[in-house]
Design a protein around this motif. Structure first.
Motif, PDB file in Angstrom:
ATOM      1  N   ALA A   4      24.584  42.350  27.816  1.00  0.00           N
ATOM      2  CA  ALA A   4      23.415  43.322  28.475  1.00  0.00           C
ATOM      3  C   ALA A   4      23.852  44.441  28.161  1.00  0.00           C
ATOM      4  N   THR A   8      25.391  45.346  35.248  1.00  0.00           N
ATOM      5  CA  THR A   8      24.645  44.907  36.504  1.00  0.00           C
ATOM      6  C   THR A   8      25.662  45.630  37.744  1.00  0.00           C
ATOM      7  N   GLU A  10      25.943  44.747  41.514  1.00  0.00           N
ATOM      8  CA  GLU A  10      25.517  43.755  42.579  1.00  0.00           C
ATOM      9  C   GLU A  10      24.870  44.087  43.818  1.00  0.00           C
ATOM     10  N   ARG A  13      20.784  44.751  44.900  1.00  0.00           N
ATOM     11  CA  ARG A  13      19.953  43.813  45.634  1.00  0.00           C
ATOM     12  C   ARG A  13      18.760  43.566  44.750  1.00  0.00           C
ATOM     13  N   HIS A  14      18.424  44.329  43.787  1.00  0.00           N
ATOM     14  CA  HIS A  14      17.061  44.076  43.274  1.00  0.00           C
ATOM     15  C   HIS A  14      17.522  44.081  41.683  1.00  0.00           C
ATOM     16  N   PRO A  15      17.022  42.920  40.986  1.00  0.00           N
ATOM     17  CA  PRO A  15      17.183  42.857  39.557  1.00  0.00           C
ATOM     18  C   PRO A  15      17.037  44.281  38.588  1.00  0.00           C
ATOM     19  N   PHE A  16      16.009  45.060  39.059  1.00  0.00           N
ATOM     20  CA  PHE A  16      15.612  46.281  38.249  1.00  0.00           C
ATOM     21  C   PHE A  16      16.510  47.248  38.652  1.00  0.00           C
ATOM     22  N   ARG A  17      16.921  47.473  39.807  1.00  0.00           N
ATOM     23  CA  ARG A  17      18.023  48.281  40.247  1.00  0.00           C
ATOM     24  C   ARG A  17      19.207  48.154  39.757  1.00  0.00           C
ATOM     25  N   ALA A  18      19.619  46.857  39.715  1.00  0.00           N
ATOM     26  CA  ALA A  18      20.973  46.301  39.325  1.00  0.00           C
ATOM     27  C   ALA A  18      21.261  46.572  37.831  1.00  0.00           C
ATOM     28  N   SER A  19      19.849  46.831  37.142  1.00  0.00           N
ATOM     29  CA  SER A  19      20.156  46.873  35.619  1.00  0.00           C
ATOM     30  C   SER A  19      20.346  48.516  35.179  1.00  0.00           C
TER      31      SER A  19
END
Length: 67
Positions: A4, A8, A10, A13-19
């Protein structure tokens, strides 16, 4: 091996925010100072009175034509 572009986080807690990159998440967690809406729009008491007078006059005129 695919990797990636952004590692990320962890704790997001949200995939978009983690990225998101760390500097973006850090800025998003800052609380923005809020200004009362009257100061933000810079509406004066005189302007509010003028709008209310115009609205009342139009409402009364409409009722006069209907009745």
């Amino acid at each position: 091996m695919r990797r990636a572009l952004v590692l990320t986080d962890e704790s997001a807690r949200h995939p978009f925010r983690a990225s998101l990159p760390p500097h973006v998440v850090h800025r998003a967690n800052e609380i923005e100072r809020t200004v009362p809406w009257r100061q933000r729009l810079s509406i004066t008491r005189k302007e509010v009175e003028t709008v209310m007078a115009t609205y009342t006059a139009a409402f009364v005129a409409t009722l006069a034509f209907i009745a």
